[in-house]
Design a protein around this motif. Structure first.
Motif, PDB file in Angstrom:
ATOM      1  N   ARG A   1      19.485  -0.836  36.772  1.00 43.33           N
ATOM      2  CA  ARG A   1      20.183   0.472  37.002  1.00 43.33           C
ATOM      3  C   ARG A   1      20.128   1.328  35.400  1.00 43.33           C
ATOM      4  N   SER A   2      20.256   0.583  34.634  1.00 43.41           N
ATOM      5  CA  SER A   2      20.349   0.981  33.327  1.00 43.41           C
ATOM      6  C   SER A   2      18.857   1.882  32.949  1.00 43.41           C
TER       7      SER A   2
ATOM      8  N   TRP B   1      16.911   3.111  35.435  1.00 40.59           N
ATOM      9  CA  TRP B   1      16.630   4.361  35.839  1.00 40.59           C
ATOM     10  C   TRP B   1      17.715   5.502  35.339  1.00 40.59           C
ATOM     11  N   CYS B   2      18.804   5.069  35.042  1.00 42.92           N
ATOM     12  CA  CYS B   2      19.882   5.844  34.304  1.00 42.92           C
ATOM     13  C   CYS B   2      19.198   6.489  32.909  1.00 42.92           C
ATOM     14  N   SER B   3      18.720   5.849  32.091  1.00 41.03           N
ATOM     15  CA  SER B   3      18.191   6.291  30.809  1.00 41.03           C
ATOM     16  C   SER B   3      16.986   7.142  31.340  1.00 41.03           C
TER      17      SER B   3
ATOM     18  N   ALA C   1      16.439   8.905  33.880  1.00 43.41           N
ATOM     19  CA  ALA C   1      16.920  10.223  34.668  1.00 43.41           C
ATOM     20  C   ALA C   1      17.678  11.122  33.263  1.00 43.41           C
ATOM     21  N   SER C   2      18.186  10.225  32.322  1.00 43.57           N
ATOM     22  CA  SER C   2      18.994  11.046  31.168  1.00 43.57           C
ATOM     23  C   SER C   2      17.438  11.738  30.419  1.00 43.57           C
TER      24      SER C   2
END
Length: 92
Positions: free
Chosen positions: A6-7, A9-11, A13-14
């Motif tokens: 998740r981390s 994918w989150c990074s 996307a950011s």
């Protein structure tokens, strides 16, 4: 493990949002134009903080692997001796 995914994918996307906002000109003027110097600085700081933690984890894992290998070697030697003893009993 799921949190790490998740981390990631989150990074990702950011980063995509950061670059998209600055390249597509969603904000006038862009707060970090093309060479993305501010983004580079932030990623360098994150890497600086992550590197020692990653190295400590790798060292800890290396120690565990070495101990596991030594234990496996002892077990294999013991098994080999027992097989030799059984082999001698069968042939005598």
């Amino acid at each position: 493990m799921a949190a790490a995914g998740r981390s990631s994918w989150c990074s990702s996307a950011s980063l995509a949002a950061w670059i998209g906002t600055n390249v597509l000109g969603l904000l006038r003027p862009p707060f970090d134009p093309y060479p993305f110097i501010l983004l580079n600085l932030m990623l360098s700081c994150v890497a600086t903080l992550q590197a020692p933690i990653i190295m400590m984890g790798q060292r800890r894992q290396e120690t565990k692997n070495r101990l596991r290998g030594e234990n496996d070697c002892r077990i294999n030697l013991k098994a080999e001796l027992e097989i030799r003893q059984l082999h001698e009993k069968i042939h005598h």
